[in-house]
Scaffold this motif. Sequence first.
Motif, PDB file in Angstrom:
ATOM      1  N   PHE A  47       1.199  -1.504   0.140  1.00 42.45           N
ATOM      2  CA  PHE A  47       0.152   0.019   0.194  1.00 42.45           C
ATOM      3  C   PHE A  47       1.042   1.879  -0.181  1.00 42.45           C
ATOM      4  CE2 PHE A  47      -2.338  -3.256   1.917  1.00 42.45           C
ATOM      5  CZ  PHE A  47      -3.162  -3.693   1.761  1.00 42.45           C
ATOM      6  N   ASP A  48       0.288   2.400  -0.585  1.00 41.92           N
ATOM      7  CA  ASP A  48       1.426   3.302  -0.985  1.00 41.92           C
ATOM      8  C   ASP A  48       0.699   4.783   0.479  1.00 41.92           C
ATOM      9  OD1 ASP A  48      -1.042   4.645  -1.274  1.00 41.92           O
ATOM     10  OD2 ASP A  48      -1.274   5.364  -3.163  1.00 41.92           O
ATOM     11  N   ALA A  49       0.772   5.679   0.358  1.00 38.21           N
ATOM     12  CA  ALA A  49       0.885   6.826   1.580  1.00 38.21           C
ATOM     13  C   ALA A  49      -0.527   6.613   2.066  1.00 38.21           C
ATOM     14  CB  ALA A  49       1.538   8.132   1.524  1.00 38.21           C
ATOM     15  N   SER A  50      -2.006   6.855   0.905  1.00 40.40           N
ATOM     16  CA  SER A  50      -2.296   7.367   1.082  1.00 40.40           C
ATOM     17  C   SER A  50      -3.630   5.929   1.916  1.00 40.40           C
ATOM     18  CB  SER A  50      -4.074   7.292  -0.522  1.00 40.40           C
ATOM     19  OG  SER A  50      -3.234   6.106  -1.218  1.00 40.40           O
ATOM     20  N   GLY A  51      -2.946   4.270   1.322  1.00 40.63           N
ATOM     21  CA  GLY A  51      -3.950   3.329   1.629  1.00 40.63           C
ATOM     22  C   GLY A  51      -4.189   2.312   0.593  1.00 40.63           C
ATOM     23  N   THR A  52      -3.888   2.789  -1.110  1.00 43.13           N
ATOM     24  CA  THR A  52      -4.073   2.702  -1.780  1.00 43.13           C
ATOM     25  C   THR A  52      -3.238   1.916  -2.074  1.00 43.13           C
ATOM     26  OG1 THR A  52      -4.927   4.887  -2.875  1.00 43.13           O
ATOM     27  CG2 THR A  52      -4.256   3.426  -4.255  1.00 43.13           C
ATOM     28  N   VAL A  53      -4.038   0.277  -2.979  1.00 45.20           N
ATOM     29  CA  VAL A  53      -3.067  -0.917  -3.258  1.00 45.20           C
ATOM     30  C   VAL A  53      -2.553  -0.697  -4.582  1.00 45.20           C
ATOM     31  CG1 VAL A  53      -5.093  -1.763  -4.054  1.00 45.20           C
ATOM     32  CG2 VAL A  53      -2.887  -2.798  -3.474  1.00 45.20           C
ATOM     33  N   ILE A  54      -1.059  -1.377  -4.114  1.00 51.73           N
ATOM     34  CA  ILE A  54      -0.173  -1.055  -5.157  1.00 51.73           C
ATOM     35  C   ILE A  54       0.841  -1.639  -6.247  1.00 51.73           C
ATOM     36  CG2 ILE A  54      -0.374   1.838  -5.168  1.00 51.73           C
ATOM     37  CD1 ILE A  54       2.715   1.574  -4.392  1.00 51.73           C
ATOM     38  N   GLY A  55       0.645  -2.588  -5.335  1.00 47.73           N
ATOM     39  CA  GLY A  55       0.777  -4.169  -6.199  1.00 47.73           C
ATOM     40  C   GLY A  55       1.310  -4.715  -4.504  1.00 47.73           C
ATOM     41  N   GLY A  56       2.533  -5.440  -5.234  1.00 45.66           N
ATOM     42  CA  GLY A  56       2.279  -6.684  -4.137  1.00 45.66           C
ATOM     43  C   GLY A  56       3.774  -7.909  -4.089  1.00 45.66           C
ATOM     44  N   VAL A  57       4.129  -8.025  -3.413  1.00 41.69           N
ATOM     45  CA  VAL A  57       4.437  -9.544  -2.653  1.00 41.69           C
ATOM     46  C   VAL A  57       4.650 -10.753  -2.574  1.00 41.69           C
ATOM     47  CG1 VAL A  57       5.067  -8.656  -0.764  1.00 41.69           C
ATOM     48  CG2 VAL A  57       7.263  -9.397  -1.936  1.00 41.69           C
ATOM     49  N   SER A  58       5.206 -11.515  -3.196  1.00 44.21           N
ATOM     50  CA  SER A  58       5.251 -13.580  -2.884  1.00 44.21           C
ATOM     51  C   SER A  58       6.400 -14.214  -3.137  1.00 44.21           C
ATOM     52  CB  SER A  58       3.959 -12.937  -4.442  1.00 44.21           C
ATOM     53  OG  SER A  58       5.050 -13.877  -5.304  1.00 44.21           O
ATOM     54  N   VAL A  59       6.410 -15.167  -2.854  1.00 37.56           N
ATOM     55  CA  VAL A  59       7.480 -16.090  -3.291  1.00 37.56           C
ATOM     56  C   VAL A  59       6.478 -17.341  -3.093  1.00 37.56           C
ATOM     57  CG1 VAL A  59       7.066 -17.214  -0.518  1.00 37.56           C
ATOM     58  CG2 VAL A  59       8.969 -17.502  -1.115  1.00 37.56           C
ATOM     59  N   GLY A  60       7.718 -18.551  -3.616  1.00 34.26           N
ATOM     60  CA  GLY A  60       6.815 -20.191  -4.332  1.00 34.26           C
ATOM     61  C   GLY A  60       7.559 -20.738  -4.624  1.00 34.26           C
ATOM     62  N   GLY A  61       7.093 -21.456  -5.393  1.00 35.85           N
ATOM     63  CA  GLY A  61       7.732 -22.399  -6.001  1.00 35.85           C
ATOM     64  C   GLY A  61       7.051 -23.857  -6.281  1.00 35.85           C
ATOM     65  N   PRO A  62       7.778 -24.954  -7.013  1.00 37.47           N
ATOM     66  CA  PRO A  62       6.977 -25.498  -7.466  1.00 37.47           C
ATOM     67  C   PRO A  62       6.436 -26.722  -6.703  1.00 37.47           C
ATOM     68  CG  PRO A  62       9.238 -26.229  -8.426  1.00 37.47           C
ATOM     69  CD  PRO A  62       8.998 -25.075  -7.488  1.00 37.47           C
ATOM     70  N   SER A  63       5.306 -26.807  -7.363  1.00 34.67           N
ATOM     71  CA  SER A  63       3.970 -27.510  -6.256  1.00 34.67           C
ATOM     72  C   SER A  63       4.859 -28.396  -5.425  1.00 34.67           C
ATOM     73  CB  SER A  63       3.009 -27.975  -6.696  1.00 34.67           C
ATOM     74  OG  SER A  63       2.401 -26.814  -7.090  1.00 34.67           O
ATOM     75  N   SER A  64       5.824 -29.904  -5.970  1.00 37.73           N
ATOM     76  CA  SER A  64       6.688 -30.783  -5.482  1.00 37.73           C
ATOM     77  C   SER A  64       6.905 -30.707  -4.226  1.00 37.73           C
ATOM     78  CB  SER A  64       6.843 -31.710  -6.303  1.00 37.73           C
ATOM     79  OG  SER A  64       8.031 -30.571  -7.493  1.00 37.73           O
ATOM     80  N   ARG A  65       7.764 -29.355  -4.028  1.00 35.46           N
ATOM     81  CA  ARG A  65       9.007 -28.599  -3.016  1.00 35.46           C
ATOM     82  C   ARG A  65       7.806 -27.575  -2.052  1.00 35.46           C
ATOM     83  NH1 ARG A  65      12.613 -27.909  -7.003  1.00 35.46           N
ATOM     84  NH2 ARG A  65      12.222 -26.283  -6.723  1.00 35.46           N
ATOM     85  N   VAL A  66       6.421 -26.866  -2.405  1.00 35.81           N
ATOM     86  CA  VAL A  66       6.417 -26.237  -1.764  1.00 35.81           C
ATOM     87  C   VAL A  66       5.349 -26.935  -0.806  1.00 35.81           C
ATOM     88  CG1 VAL A  66       5.376 -23.637  -1.804  1.00 35.81           C
ATOM     89  CG2 VAL A  66       6.981 -24.413  -2.667  1.00 35.81           C
ATOM     90  N   SER A  67       4.618 -27.510  -0.100  1.00 38.45           N
ATOM     91  CA  SER A  67       3.715 -27.607   0.447  1.00 38.45           C
ATOM     92  C   SER A  67       3.292 -27.137   1.351  1.00 38.45           C
ATOM     93  CB  SER A  67       3.611 -28.577   1.998  1.00 38.45           C
ATOM     94  OG  SER A  67       4.614 -28.273   2.783  1.00 38.45           O
ATOM     95  N   LEU A  68       1.534 -26.671   1.465  1.00 41.08           N
ATOM     96  CA  LEU A  68       0.462 -25.957   1.919  1.00 41.08           C
ATOM     97  C   LEU A  68       1.303 -25.384   3.570  1.00 41.08           C
ATOM     98  CD1 LEU A  68      -2.842 -27.251   0.505  1.00 41.08           C
ATOM     99  CD2 LEU A  68      -1.363 -25.380  -0.019  1.00 41.08           C
TER     100      LEU A  68
END
Length: 135
Positions: free
Chosen positions: A89-110
């Motif tokens: 979020f920016d200074a006004s509280g507006t969503v402006i993007g995001g950040v994530s992490v992940g990978g192949p399902s075979s190695r990233v469990s729930l």
Amino acid sequence: RHTVRVGSILGQSISLNAGAVPKAILANLPEQEREQYLAELPGAVRYTDRTLTAVDALRQELDRIRERGWSVSDEDFDAEARGVGAAIFDASGTVIGGVSVGGPSSRVSLELLESLATQISSVARSISRRLGHLQ
């Protein structure tokens, strides 16, 4: 260390109903914008058989994302990938993007995603604070 990887293509546009960051962004849009998107959802892209295209199901998922502060992509964009993301979020509280992490399902469990969610949420809050957002 592994030859099988998941990567993002810079500049690629995808629908907001799939993927960790797109769903985190959609969940945090102003209600009117979110509802406008949901009204057009029947025409949305279905990337895999796990992509949410039912309005009520996606609305419930968006509510959960807003409550907990992070989103999960469980093979809904790429049939062989999982990830977790959070909105920025920016200074006004507006969503402006995001950040994530992940990978192949075979190695990233729930379970792993759940543990990463705390970290990715913290990173998103830190970035948002640097942009002047006061939570």
